[in-house]
Design an enzyme around this catalytic site. Structure first.
Site, PDB file in Angstrom:
ATOM      1  N   THR A  69      16.789 -15.070  20.139  1.00 27.59           N
ATOM      2  CA  THR A  69      17.163 -13.670  19.949  1.00 27.59           C
ATOM      3  C   THR A  69      17.697 -13.088  21.257  1.00 27.59           C
ATOM      4  O   THR A  69      18.716 -12.390  21.264  1.00 27.59           O
ATOM      5  CB  THR A  69      15.951 -12.867  19.428  1.00 27.59           C
ATOM      6  OG1 THR A  69      15.359 -13.598  18.352  1.00 27.59           O
ATOM      7  CG2 THR A  69      16.364 -11.510  18.935  1.00 27.59           C
ATOM      8  N   LYS A  99       2.315  -1.015  35.525  1.00 25.57           N
ATOM      9  CA  LYS A  99       1.644   0.091  36.234  1.00 25.57           C
ATOM     10  C   LYS A  99       1.143   1.158  35.266  1.00 25.57           C
ATOM     11  O   LYS A  99       0.646   2.193  35.674  1.00 25.57           O
ATOM     12  CB  LYS A  99       2.623   0.742  37.218  1.00 25.57           C
ATOM     13  CG  LYS A  99       3.180  -0.202  38.256  1.00 25.57           C
ATOM     14  CD  LYS A  99       4.187   0.547  39.128  1.00 25.57           C
ATOM     15  CE  LYS A  99       4.843  -0.372  40.139  1.00 25.57           C
ATOM     16  NZ  LYS A  99       5.955   0.311  40.824  1.00 25.57           N
ATOM     17  N   ARG A 122      12.636  -5.736  21.951  1.00 25.13           N
ATOM     18  CA  ARG A 122      11.597  -6.579  21.323  1.00 25.13           C
ATOM     19  C   ARG A 122      10.261  -6.213  21.939  1.00 25.13           C
ATOM     20  O   ARG A 122      10.134  -6.132  23.169  1.00 25.13           O
ATOM     21  CB  ARG A 122      11.873  -8.061  21.552  1.00 25.13           C
ATOM     22  CG  ARG A 122      10.646  -8.904  21.190  1.00 25.13           C
ATOM     23  CD  ARG A 122      10.908 -10.366  21.175  1.00 25.13           C
ATOM     24  NE  ARG A 122      11.739 -10.727  20.041  1.00 25.13           N
ATOM     25  CZ  ARG A 122      11.818 -11.964  19.553  1.00 25.13           C
ATOM     26  NH1 ARG A 122      11.131 -12.946  20.104  1.00 25.13           N
ATOM     27  NH2 ARG A 122      12.587 -12.231  18.530  1.00 25.13           N
TER      28      ARG A 122
HETATM   29  C1  NCD Z   1      10.473 -15.549  15.537  1.00 24.08           C
HETATM   30  C2  NCD Z   1       9.905 -14.247  16.065  1.00 24.08           C
HETATM   31  O1  NCD Z   1       9.970 -13.947  17.256  1.00 24.08           O
HETATM   32  O2  NCD Z   1       9.469 -13.492  15.223  1.00 24.08           O
HETATM   33  N1  NCD Z   1      11.417 -16.143  16.332  1.00 24.08           N
HETATM   34  C3  NCD Z   1      12.718 -15.669  16.363  1.00 24.08           C
HETATM   35  O3  NCD Z   1      12.988 -14.554  16.756  1.00 24.08           O
HETATM   36  N2  NCD Z   1      13.692 -16.470  15.924  1.00 24.08           N
HETATM   37  C4  NCD Z   1       9.429 -16.449  14.980  1.00 24.08           C
HETATM   38  C5  NCD Z   1       8.310 -16.974  15.848  1.00 24.08           C
HETATM   39  O4  NCD Z   1       8.080 -16.503  16.956  1.00 24.08           O
HETATM   40  O5  NCD Z   1       7.632 -17.891  15.370  1.00 24.08           O
END
Ligand code: NCD
Length: 325
Positions: A69, A99, A122
């Site tokens: 990603t 912090k 994320r």
């Molecule tokens: C997944 C996630 O981060 O949700 N990976 C991803 O983004 N392709 C799945 C996982 O971490 O197993």
């Protein structure tokens, strides 16, 4: 990059956040994005130079580990000609979060320091993207939030299914593995409900890792054909798409709990003799031990092919949100 194909004057993503697949309510919206993704695919394959985002600034903040990603969002922006990309992995270790800075403050800060046009986030909290969107003056894309949503993954998964089958009607889909903690299965299941009422989903997991009850009820309310089982081999012969997921160790209380379910299902060439010849095996990846390496050379193994679609879908989404289509 020159796009010759005229797209209809309809962009439901323009200037909006993309936080949840539940924002998408029609196949038309998905087809619109897929049409752009097709153009992106062609452009990348021909290595066409693009200046589409040359005036834009993008911020990518990742508070959880990622390979696909993270790199695909960054590459997507670069393929579109973006000149200023501030991409930070390991925010949980290297930013002022250490912090004690709150997410709203971090979001307000990066907007000031970068004068950005888009934020991609994320984060381990389920509602992180909603919170970020509330405080940001620019659109926010959810690149994975807690155990709840991974909307861009769902789009690339669906795009992969469309490439293989050309339609979504009457497909039997099995979701396998950690359905409790995994977010990709949840986002994809909801999105499948938008594209067709004639899709059936069977959720296959050990009892400890079942898909949450409330989530299942939500799918049923939408009229989707849903089943649950622990027994993969029993359902395997009917399956068109086997969507395998990792058992997500990071969410377990302790090592002992993890060991109880580790290796519950392993896809091997032997087991796959029971499956159809024209079906596909998908996986959001990373894989640990749930798909045997020996299966990788099987034509039904689609997981590495699936990854590339992430680049095209993310290019399409960024371009659509920034009003370039
Ligand atoms: C997944 C996630 O981060 O949700 N990976 C991803 O983004 N392709 C799945 C996982 O971490 O197993």
């Amino acid at each position: 990059m020159v796009f010759n194909k005229k797209l209809e004057n309809f962009n439901p993503f323009s200037k909006k956040d993309f936080i949840s697949v539940e924002q998408i309510t029609s196949l038309r919206e998905i087809e619109y994005l897929f049409q752009i993704a097709d153009l992106m695919k062609e452009a990348v394959e021909k290595k066409k130079k693009s200046f589409l985002l040359e005036d834009k600034t993008l911020v990518i903040l990742f508070y959880q580990p990622s390979t696909r990603t993270f790199t695909s969002f960054q590459a997507a922006a670069q393929w579109l000609g973006c000149q200023r990309i501030i991409a930070i992995a390991g925010m949980e270790f290297y930013s002022s979060a250490v912090k004690g800075e709150s997410l709203p403050d971090t979001i307000r800060t990066v907007e000031q320091t970068t004068n950005c046009d888009l934020i991609i986030l994320r984060h381990p909290d389920d509602n992180s993207s909603e919170i970020a969107a509330r405080y940001a003056n620019v659109p926010v894309i959810n690149a994975g939030s807690g155990k709840k949503e991974h909307p861009t993954q769902a789009l690339l998964d669906l795009y992969t299914i469309r490439q293989k089958f050309g339609h979504f009607e009457n497909l039997n889909i099995a979701m396998l593995g950690d359905l409790k903690n995994g977010r990709t299965v949840k986002s994809l299941s909801l999105l499948l409900g938008v594209v067709s009422s004639k899709i059936s989903i069977v959720f296959v997991s050990p009892p400890e890792l079942k898909i949450p009850k409330e989530f299942l009820e939500k799918l049923k309310e939408k009229g989707m054909k849903i089943k649950e089982t622990e027994n993969l081999e029993e359902v395997l012969p009917e399956i068109d798409v086997l969507y395998v997921t990792r058992i997500q160790k990071e969410w377990f209380e302790n090592e002992e709990e993890y060991q109880k379910v580790k290796g519950s299902y392993v896809i091997t060439p032997e087991i796959m003799k029971k499956a159809k010849r024209k079906m596909i095996v998908m996986h959001p990846l990373p894989r640990v031990d749930e798909i045997d390496f020996r299966f990788d050379s099987d034509p039904r193994a689609f997981y590495f092919y699936q990854i590339r679609n992430g680049l095209y879908i993310r290019m399409a989404l960024i371009a659509a949100i920034l009003g370039k289509f």
